[in-house]
Design a protein around this motif. Structure first.
Motif, PDB file in Angstrom:
ATOM      1  N   ARG A  70       0.886  -1.172   0.000  1.00 48.77           N
ATOM      2  CA  ARG A  70       0.000   0.000   0.000  1.00 48.77           C
ATOM      3  C   ARG A  70       0.922   1.219   0.000  1.00 48.77           C
ATOM      4  N   ARG A  95     -14.201  -5.743   1.945  1.00 55.49           N
ATOM      5  CA  ARG A  95     -14.219  -4.299   2.223  1.00 55.49           C
ATOM      6  C   ARG A  95     -15.650  -3.805   2.348  1.00 55.49           C
ATOM      7  N   THR A 153      -9.342  -8.067  -7.980  1.00 56.15           N
ATOM      8  CA  THR A 153      -9.555  -7.920  -6.538  1.00 56.15           C
ATOM      9  C   THR A 153     -10.584  -8.935  -6.062  1.00 56.15           C
ATOM     10  N   ILE A 154     -10.327  -9.519  -4.896  1.00 52.29           N
ATOM     11  CA  ILE A 154     -11.296 -10.480  -4.358  1.00 52.29           C
ATOM     12  C   ILE A 154     -12.621  -9.794  -4.040  1.00 52.29           C
ATOM     13  N   ASP A 155     -12.573  -8.470  -3.765  1.00 58.73           N
ATOM     14  CA  ASP A 155     -13.782  -7.750  -3.358  1.00 58.73           C
ATOM     15  C   ASP A 155     -14.806  -7.637  -4.494  1.00 58.73           C
ATOM     16  N   MET A 203     -14.183 -11.480   3.833  1.00 59.80           N
ATOM     17  CA  MET A 203     -13.640 -10.178   3.391  1.00 59.80           C
ATOM     18  C   MET A 203     -14.517  -9.543   2.325  1.00 59.80           C
ATOM     19  N   GLU A 232     -17.365  -8.372   6.089  1.00 59.31           N
ATOM     20  CA  GLU A 232     -16.572  -7.550   7.024  1.00 59.31           C
ATOM     21  C   GLU A 232     -16.993  -6.083   7.013  1.00 59.31           C
TER      22      GLU A 232
HETATM   23  O1  F6P Z   1      -9.110  -5.413  -1.038  1.00 57.68           O
HETATM   24  C1  F6P Z   1      -8.762  -6.720  -0.722  1.00 57.68           C
HETATM   25  C2  F6P Z   1      -8.793  -6.941   0.766  1.00 57.68           C
HETATM   26  O2  F6P Z   1      -8.395  -8.268   1.024  1.00 57.68           O
HETATM   27  C3  F6P Z   1     -10.134  -6.625   1.449  1.00 57.68           C
HETATM   28  O3  F6P Z   1     -11.078  -7.634   1.249  1.00 57.68           O
HETATM   29  C4  F6P Z   1      -9.702  -6.441   2.871  1.00 57.68           C
HETATM   30  O4  F6P Z   1     -10.585  -5.619   3.582  1.00 57.68           O
HETATM   31  C5  F6P Z   1      -8.350  -5.775   2.723  1.00 57.68           C
HETATM   32  O5  F6P Z   1      -7.880  -6.086   1.425  1.00 57.68           O
HETATM   33  C6  F6P Z   1      -7.336  -6.197   3.734  1.00 57.68           C
HETATM   34  O6  F6P Z   1      -6.212  -5.403   3.552  1.00 57.68           O
HETATM   35  P1  F6P Z   1      -4.801  -5.717   4.204  1.00 57.68           P
HETATM   36  O7  F6P Z   1      -4.238  -6.912   3.501  1.00 57.68           O
HETATM   37  O8  F6P Z   1      -4.001  -4.497   3.962  1.00 57.68           O
HETATM   38  O9  F6P Z   1      -5.052  -6.014   5.641  1.00 57.68           O
END
Ligand code: F6P
Length: 323
Positions: free
Chosen positions: A76, A176, A130-132, A174, A227
């Motif tokens: 990030r 988001r 993205t998994i989301d 998960m 989540e």
């Molecule tokens: O965007 C993908 C994701 O796995 C979301 O589902 C989750 O909320 C987030 O990233 C978790 O982020 P990190 O790996 O920075 O904890």
């Protein structure tokens, strides 16, 4: 592929989820077929700011189609939010003679791609991964199908214990702010209830239903929680406090992001990756690849980064009918 734009070198940066490596492979090999070089950018936008580049060729992407994560690693990047750092990133792209960039990732990565296009008119194409599955205007992102199947596999195992011990389980997935994974997993897993960010939840009614069913002998419940809606532990506590029944909570977490991509994700990665290269060579920029009626298409990045509305109603009704 016609190289109308005269592209000589493509850069690629990624997030991580199942199917990203298959996408890198598709980009590198599609570009190479047109005598276009590919440079991998390590650690996403962080690596772009620090000029962490690696030359990729057909051989360097062999044996990765089945691997989860990203061979380029990712991070990030708070720094990329600053204009001064973005300027550095564009300078690095130019110094490396990269004349087209492919950004593979979700909402955050595609927002960065959009800024590079908008502020610097840099030729950028986004690949939704993205998994989301929260990229607006995109039916399926690479990685989402694998995530659902990984979560489903875990949920099936939880069901074994839930059934044997006649217990209430709360499973947090998960996604988001998006309930895509939760909704699919709840339907495919035959769950009793799902709590989604897109729907208001009547927890008192859920407790009443559990209690009434309990009196008739139905003891096992599996409730999936997105989540973005609530924490499993809070839902469990609320149920126990309200109706006095014991619960168990499971947070599936990052296992949903890893693992070997499904056939669906590998095929999507191959098609999206190849199409992204095609778009750059055609001279298109500021766009995101997608499927429209199963056919490859593009939408503007500015549309892709808007909030996606998922249609939860039909699937939710089906879950309630079938439980
Ligand atoms: O965007 C993908 C994701 O796995 C979301 O589902 C989750 O909320 C987030 O990233 C978790 O982020 P990190 O790996 O920075 O904890």
């Amino acid at each position: 592929m016609i190289n109308k734009a005269g592209i000589k070198k493509i850069g690629i940066l990624t997030r991580d989820c199942a199917g990203i490596n298959a996408t890198i492979r598709a980009v590198v090999r599609s570009a190479s077929k047109c005598n276009v070089k590919t440079v991998g950018i390590y650690k996403g936008y962080e690596g772009l700011i620090d000029a962490e580049f690696v030359d990729l060729n057909r051989r360097s992407v062999s044996g990765i189609i089945n691997l989860g994560g990203s061979m380029l690693k990712t991070a990030r990047s708070k720094r990329f939010r600053k204009a001064k750092e973005r300027k550095k990133a564009v300078k690095n792209l130019k110094k490396e003679n990269i004349d087209g960039l492919i950004v593979v990732g979700g909402n955050g990565s595609l927002t960065g791609a959009h800024i590079l296009f908008k502020d610097y008119s840099f030729p950028v194409i986004g690949v939704p991964a993205t998994i989301d599955n929260d990229v607006n205007g995109v039916g399926m992102s690479v990685g989402a199908d694998t995530a659902i199947n990984v979560a489903l596999d875990a949920l099936d195992k939880i069901r074994d214990t839930a059934t044997s011990l006649e217990r209430i389980f709360i499973v947090e997935v998960m996604g988001r702010e998006c309930g895509y994974i939760a909704l699919r997993v709840a339907l495919a897993g035959g769950c009793e209830e799902v709590l989604l960010p897109e729907r208001s939840a009547n927890l008192k009614k859920i407790c009443k239903d559990i209690s009434a069913a309990h009196k008739k002998g139905k003891m096992t419940w599996i409730i999936v929680v997105a989540e973005g809606k609530a924490k499993a532990v809070d839902v469990g506590k609320m149920i126990t406090d309200t109706i006095g029944l014991e619960t168990r909570e499971v947070v599936l977490g990052h296992i949903q992001r890893g693992g070997s991509p499904t056939a669906f994700d590998r095929i999507l990665a191959a098609r999206y990756g190849n199409h992204a290269v095609k778009m750059l060579l055609r001279g298109e920029k500021g766009k995101c690849v997608t499927l429209k009626n199963e056919k490859l298409a593009t939408i503007p990045l500015r549309q892709a980064i808007k909030t996606k509305d998922i249609e939860a109603g039909d699937y939710y009704q089906l879950i309630k009918i079938l439980t």
